[in-house]
Write a protein that holds these residues in place. Structure first.
Motif, PDB file in Angstrom:
ATOM      1  N   HIS A  39       0.759  -1.283   0.049  1.00 12.78           N
ATOM      2  CA  HIS A  39      -0.175  -0.110  -0.005  1.00 12.78           C
ATOM      3  C   HIS A  39       1.112   1.671   0.227  1.00 12.78           C
ATOM      4  O   HIS A  39       1.836   1.072   0.706  1.00 12.78           O
ATOM      5  CB  HIS A  39      -0.874   0.204   1.176  1.00 12.78           C
ATOM      6  N   GLU A  41       0.741   4.909   0.630  1.00 16.34           N
ATOM      7  CA  GLU A  41      -0.079   6.091   1.305  1.00 16.34           C
ATOM      8  C   GLU A  41       0.582   7.517   1.530  1.00 16.34           C
ATOM      9  O   GLU A  41       1.162   7.710   1.498  1.00 16.34           O
ATOM     10  CB  GLU A  41      -0.113   5.807   2.568  1.00 16.34           C
ATOM     11  N   GLN A  78      -1.988   4.860   9.971  1.00 18.79           N
ATOM     12  CA  GLN A  78      -3.273   4.800   8.883  1.00 18.79           C
ATOM     13  C   GLN A  78      -2.968   4.325   7.894  1.00 18.79           C
ATOM     14  O   GLN A  78      -3.280   3.166   7.327  1.00 18.79           O
ATOM     15  CB  GLN A  78      -3.703   5.786   8.503  1.00 18.79           C
ATOM     16  N   ASN A  82      -4.665   0.466   7.000  1.00 14.09           N
ATOM     17  CA  ASN A  82      -4.888   0.652   5.914  1.00 14.09           C
ATOM     18  C   ASN A  82      -4.497  -0.390   4.639  1.00 14.09           C
ATOM     19  O   ASN A  82      -5.411  -1.382   3.798  1.00 14.09           O
ATOM     20  CB  ASN A  82      -4.895   1.623   4.514  1.00 14.09           C
ATOM     21  N   LYS A  86      -6.968  -3.666   2.712  1.00 13.81           N
ATOM     22  CA  LYS A  86      -6.393  -3.985   1.539  1.00 13.81           C
ATOM     23  C   LYS A  86      -6.142  -5.898   2.135  1.00 13.81           C
ATOM     24  O   LYS A  86      -6.737  -6.864   1.279  1.00 13.81           O
ATOM     25  CB  LYS A  86      -6.012  -3.445   1.369  1.00 13.81           C
TER      26      LYS A  86
END
Length: 372
Positions: A39, A41, A78, A82, A86
């Motif tokens: 991920h 961010e 965060q 996340n 996912k």
């Protein structure tokens, strides 16, 4: 199964490009790193502007640093949440988070050497409910190392080869290489070679408002200004021997402007010259290694700069590939490395970084920040 030796770990890092947080969920269940999920961010534009202002000396920086340390800690947390969302993995399945944070100062050659990464790990642990390992660089400096580069230990463990002399090339804001000679050949080393995308990113941001030069297209439209290039290459850093490390607080636009007024030239020619500086300094560092290199494996966000990669292939006499060809996706190598470092910390494994950072003794990397 032992959760702490065979389980899942999260690695977090914001690199020298400072464009966002790379978050990697990594499995070590087969004793090899496997990227389970990833991920990115992104940093909000305002946060990135405030963060990059810390890279060079300025006013009121202690207050700004303190605020950003908390803000980034919350954002790193965060990013972890996340990533879990996912992947469909729960926090109870995660052994630990390895968080590098964001480097804002790296001064390995001062009388009292220091390095500083922010993104408060207390916030990460509290918000995620997962134990965190952070502050990976400072103990290395206590033991006489430069605190960087650290990823070469991961490269050596998983990308070395018994019969090939390999270089692992990380192309971020700053470029660094890990030289991994074939088995029974001495001389492994690592170093930051100098700028990679950092100067190009800063220049296109100043002149065109973009955060990066997609595929190096703008650089490809210009012509190299050789007098500027030669002046830049005279910088003493390029003549230092490994181990050596640097950062964007050294190679920034003000540094480049010492060689001449950049606005006296077409802006695309400056961009072309920055690309040539990056490619040449990387290729020179590889050419100066003790034995010929059989293969270069590239990783980092810079592998997407096709113009830079093409120029590197022209300058380097062996094949240049990327780490994805060998099972480790090039965009996620560093985040995966910090997942591995967290695993080593929990297992109390000290790593010998002497060839890479100059540390005099094996290092137990990181500090432990427990979840509530």
């Amino acid at each position: 199964m032992n959760k702490f030796t065979d389980g899942l770990y999260i690695g977090l890092i914001s690199g020298t490009s400072a464009d966002g947080i790379d978050a990697a969920l990594v499995s070590f269940r087969q004793h090899q790193p496997e990227l389970v999920c990833s991920h990115l961010e992104p940093f909000p534009a305002d946060l990135r502007q405030r963060l990059t202002s810390l890279f060079t000396p300025g006013a009121n920086q202690i207050d700004l640093l303190g605020q950003l340390d908390v803000e980034l800690g919350q954002l790193f947390a965060q990013a972890s949440l996340n990533l879990l969302s996912k992947s469909g993995v729960t926090k109870n399945e995660i052994a630990a988070i390895g968080s590098h944070g964001q480097t804002v100062r790296h001064r390995p050659t001062e009388r009292h050497p220091f390095t500083l990464q922010i993104a408060d790990p207390h916030y990460i642990a509290e918000i995620t409910g997962i134990d965190v390992i952070a502050d990976f660089r400072r103990r290395d400096m206590v033991l006489g190392g430069q605190g960087a580069p650290l990823a070469p230990a991961f490269h050596e463990a998983f990308l070395g080869h018994a019969s090939e002399n390999r270089v692992i090339l990380n192309v971020g804001g700053i470029a660094n290489i890990t030289y991994l000679p074939a088995a029974n050949v001495e001389g492994a080393l690592a170093m930051d070679t100098g700028p990679a995308n950092g100067l190009m990113d800063a220049w296109i941001q100043r002149r065109n408002g973009f955060t990066y030069d997609q595929n190096g297209a703008w650089a490809s439209s210009g012509k190299v200004i050789h007098p500027l290039l030669e002046n830049w290459l005279q910088d003493p850093y390029f003549k230092l021997s490994a181990p050596k490390s640097t950062g964007k607080e050294y190679f920034h636009l003000a540094w480049a402007e010492k060689a001449g007024n950049l606005t006296a030239y077409a802006p695309e020619d400056i961009q072309a010259s920055f690309l040539e500086l990056s490619a040449t300094s990387i290729a020179n560092a590889i050419a100066q290694l003790a034995t010929p290199v059989d293969r270069v494996l590239a990783c980092g966000g810079g592998v997407r700069n096709s113009a830079l990669m093409a120029r590197l292939q022209q300058l380097i006499p062996c094949r240049v590939q990327n780490t994805g060809d060998y099972g480790i996706p090039p965009d996620w190598v560093e985040a995966m490395a910090f997942a591995w470092f967290a695993k080593n910390h929990l297992q109390r494994i000290k790593l010998d970084l002497s060839a890479f950072t100059g540390a005099q003794n094996p290092v137990l990397m990181g500090s432990f920040f427990p979840a509530s």
